[in-house]
Design an enzyme around this catalytic site. Structure first.
Site, mmCIF file in Angstrom:
data_model
loop_
_atom_site.group_PDB
_atom_site.id
_atom_site.type_symbol
_atom_site.label_atom_id
_atom_site.label_comp_id
_atom_site.label_asym_id
_atom_site.label_seq_id
_atom_site.Cartn_x
_atom_site.Cartn_y
_atom_site.Cartn_z
ATOM 1 C CB CYS A 2 -0.759 -0.016 1.247
ATOM 2 S SG CYS A 2 -1.712 -1.594 1.501
ATOM 3 N NE ARG A 28 4.210 1.555 -1.597
ATOM 4 C CZ ARG A 28 5.462 1.153 -1.536
ATOM 5 N NH1 ARG A 28 6.150 1.510 -2.540
ATOM 6 N NH2 ARG A 28 5.568 0.263 -0.955
ATOM 7 C CD1 TRP A 75 -3.755 -4.328 -4.811
ATOM 8 C CD2 TRP A 75 -2.616 -5.677 -3.400
ATOM 9 N NE1 TRP A 75 -3.586 -5.686 -5.429
ATOM 10 C CE2 TRP A 75 -3.115 -6.524 -4.311
ATOM 11 C CE3 TRP A 75 -1.971 -6.355 -2.540
ATOM 12 C CZ2 TRP A 75 -2.788 -7.737 -4.825
ATOM 13 C CZ3 TRP A 75 -1.723 -7.619 -2.392
ATOM 14 C CH2 TRP A 75 -2.011 -8.349 -3.556
ATOM 15 C CG ASN A 99 3.407 -0.981 2.436
ATOM 16 O OD1 ASN A 99 2.704 -1.977 2.016
ATOM 17 N ND2 ASN A 99 4.375 -0.445 2.281
ATOM 18 N N GLY A 100 2.062 -3.497 4.502
ATOM 19 C CA GLY A 100 2.412 -4.796 5.123
ATOM 20 C C GLY A 100 1.630 -5.882 5.549
ATOM 21 C CD GLU A 465 6.177 -8.553 -20.370
ATOM 22 O OE1 GLU A 465 5.843 -9.349 -19.431
ATOM 23 O OE2 GLU A 465 5.920 -7.173 -20.313
ATOM 24 C CE LYS A 469 2.820 -5.856 -19.037
ATOM 25 N NZ LYS A 469 4.216 -5.817 -18.554
ATOM 26 C CD GLU A 472 0.200 -6.495 -16.355
ATOM 27 O OE1 GLU A 472 0.201 -6.306 -15.046
ATOM 28 O OE2 GLU A 472 1.346 -6.253 -16.971
ATOM 29 C CG HIS A 488 3.443 -31.557 -27.813
ATOM 30 N ND1 HIS A 488 3.745 -32.581 -28.591
ATOM 31 C CD2 HIS A 488 4.410 -30.736 -28.261
ATOM 32 C CE1 HIS A 488 5.011 -32.705 -29.279
ATOM 33 N NE2 HIS A 488 5.381 -31.336 -29.123
ATOM 34 C CE LYS A 589 5.771 0.030 -11.981
ATOM 35 N NZ LYS A 589 5.303 -0.955 -13.091
#
Ligand code: F6R
Length: 594
Positions: A2, A28, A75, A99-100, A465, A469, A472, A488, A589
């Site tokens: 956060c 964040r 978040w 934050n944590g 990648e 992208k 997301e 396969h 992020k």
């Protein structure tokens, strides 16, 4: 993970400054936000569910008074993203932003409830505010109450406390997640990073793990984990307002995509490696590489280069698996970690595991003054500047460039590849100039619900990648496979509603193999968007449904050049679908939790 901010000042109103800081910290986390200010010996709280704009609306209608305050953008980890669960959490005596993750919150909650405290949220954080309140009611002063509460916490945190007492200091503490002190003129600030502090001050001190800080409007006293007052260096932050603004772009992601030729131009010009780094890599029997998400794909591309050019055996893993797999690592080995933020907890713990196994730690990092930087033996900088868009773009291109440079430095005399790297920024400009074409293709892809990305060699992780992208930011389900692998099994998915983005430069030694793979898809009714050069597009004829002719490029640098159309496809698909490219749902992020 956060973003947190604190302002200890007697100057202007705190709320607008907190809001500006939170806007800069929104990368964040952005599922709810809140502020608490101090005025008249009481705390004034405003919180809102949703993005910062929702809090901004509340503040515009009813701004809390006071020149001191704390703020938080969240978040969610424990408890849904509701207003009730939004920080600051508060009693009538103290408010906290955190934050944590507090790992022992359940046990502490039982203890606090037994002492008569009533919890109103589902968060782990609320326990902190009750611990401090309990300590205050037992007669401790604010500093002692905060310190004693922090002593009880297990897990990771950066916290800031604001007390309902005009004479009390603001208290901060960090253990595992970042917290910085900003030194103003007659005012002091705390924040998760220097981006948030940039409009307030350029003089910044990064706290170390275990540090606590006691802040008045005039000064801040830093106390280390042993309880001693310590001096930590004051750095002049070079982050400018322009770097953290959007300029003329609609989104940070768009701005950051367009910054890539300039970022890479500078980076390539200054690309030199300390001899000690090259010695460590030359000496290791095998290079361990670990990272998360996009950075892990960069590692996988890099491993192709390091193995094929420098003949350096590599073992690449995603960090969250690596650390619990506890793999045996070579004696006197080296380990390489790649991270934009330098704070991703999974990567950090992987790094710590490698260190515990006696490895030389080399990190490729973008953000300055990160925890990974402090815990690495050598840091290779990507110099991409602040990346605010949640989806990594320019930092990825810079990570790849550093890895390419490293492979060349270890491989020795490779004039063609070195020239190709120097020429890359010019080719990138050519791709960006044709953005409108890519946007048109993206609008077509945005009409599908699923899609496949394929590539071979280093273009296989690049396909991964591209699919990351796409999913997301546009929420389209996108899978990636090595060109030779999807037959396969996954080929069963293919029909006319399941298109494929194929990465196939004609200069690639495996072009003919990719061509066969595309024929296999087309034969089953699959639609193909071919990303190749003019020769490749001509060679594929009508097999591809759509195509974009990327400038012809040396196969060595193709993964970096082909990154751009993939980024633009995802960005314009997101625009077409009306999603928020900078702040896609459920994401943040930097992921500083497991
Ligand atoms: C995707 C993305 C993430 C990050 C990952 C690691 O666009 O940005 O997958 O790459 O969370 O983050 P860092 O590089 O900060 O360690």
């Amino acid at each position: 993970m956060c973003g947190i901010i604190g302002i200890m000042s007697d100057k202007g109103p705190a709320a607008p400054r907190l809001l500006e800081g939170l806007t800069r910290l929104a990368y964040r986390g952005y599922d709810s936000a809140g502020v608490a200010t101090l005025a008249g010996g009481a705390l004034h709280r405003r919180r809102a569910e949703g993005k910062i704009a929702a809090l901004a609306e509340k503040l515009a209608a009813d701004s809390p008074p006071g020149t001191r305050g704390i703020g938080h953008t969240r978040w969610a980890t424990h408890g849904g993203p509701t207003e009730i669960n939004a920080h600051p959490h508060a009693t009538d005596k103290v408010a906290v932003v955190h934050n944590g993750i507090i790992e022992n919150h359940a046990a502490l909650r039982v203890e606090m409830e037994a002492a008569g405290h009533v919890f109103t949220t589902q968060t782990d954080t609320e326990v902190i505010v009750h611990l401090v309140t309990e300590n205050l009611s037992r007669g401790m002063d604010p500093r002692a109450a905060a310190f004693a509460a922090l002593d009880r916490l297990e897990g990771a945190y950066a916290v800031v406390f604001l007390f309902a007492d005009e004479g009390a200091p603001m208290i901060g503490g960090r253990c595992g997640t970042p917290l910085a002190v900003g030194w103003g003129e007659g005012e002091v600030f705390l924040a998760s990073d220097s981006y948030a502090l940039a409009p307030l001050t350029s003089r910044v001190t990064f706290l170390e793990d275990g540090d606590r800080v006691v802040v008045t409007a005039q000064e801040a006293q830093i106390v280390d984990c042993a309880g001693s007052t310590v001096e930590r260096p004051v750095r002049t932050s070079t982050i400018s307002a322009a770097q953290i603004g959007k300029g003329d772009h609609k989104h940070f992601m768009h701005k950051e995509i367009h910054e890539q030729p300039a970022v890479l131009g500078e980076l390539i010009n200054g690309l030199v490696f300390e001899p000690a780094v090259l010695e460590a890599l030359a000496a290791t029997p095998r290079l361990t590489m670990a990272a998360c998400g996009t950075a892990a794909y960069a590692c996988r591309v890099g491993a192709y280069w390091l193995e094929s050019l420098a003949r350096l055996p590599c073992a690449v893993d995603i960090a969250s698996e690596f650390r619990y797999r506890t793999p045996p690592l070579p004696e006197k080995g080296a380990a390489l970690f790649v991270s934009q933020s330098g704070e991703t907890l999974d990567t950090l713990e992987a790094l710590r595991y490698a260190r515990s196994q006696g490895q030389t730690i080399i990190s490729i990092l973008n953000t300055i003054e990160s925890t990974m930087e402090r815990e690495s033996d050598y840091v290779l900088r990507t110099h991409a500047g602040p990346e605010i868009g949640v989806a990594s773009t320019k930092a990825t291109a810079a990570q790849l460039t550093v890895l390419a440079g490293l492979a060349l430095a270890l491989a020795g005399d490779r004039p063609d590849e070195a020239a190709a790297l120097r020429h890359l920024p010019a080719l990138m400009v050519e791709v960006l100039e044709r953005e409108t074409e890519i946007a048109g293709l993206a609008r077509v892809l945005a009409g599908f619900t699923h899609m496949l990305y394929i590539g071979r060699g280093p273009l296989y992780p690049l396909a991964c990648e591209g699919s990351l992208k796409m999913k997301e930011i546009s929420y389209i389900h996108a899978e990636a496979y090595a060109g030779g692998e999807f037959k396969h099994g996954p080929i069963a998915l293919i029909d006319e509603d399941f298109p494929t983005v194929a990465l196939a430069p004609s200069t690639d030694p495996l072009f003919d193999k990719m061509r066969s793979n595309m024929e296999e898809l087309a034969a089953r009714g699959g639609k193909i968007l071919l990303l190749s050069d003019a020769d490749g597009v001509a060679a594929m004829g009508k097999t591809a449904t759509w195509s974009f002719a990327v400038p012809e490029v040396h196969p060595f640098t193709a993964p970096i050049l082909y990154l751009l159309p993939l980024q633009l496809l995802a960005y314009h698909a997101a625009l077409a679908k009306g999603t928020d490219a900078d702040q896609p749902r459920n994401l943040a992020k930097s992921v500083t939790v497991e």
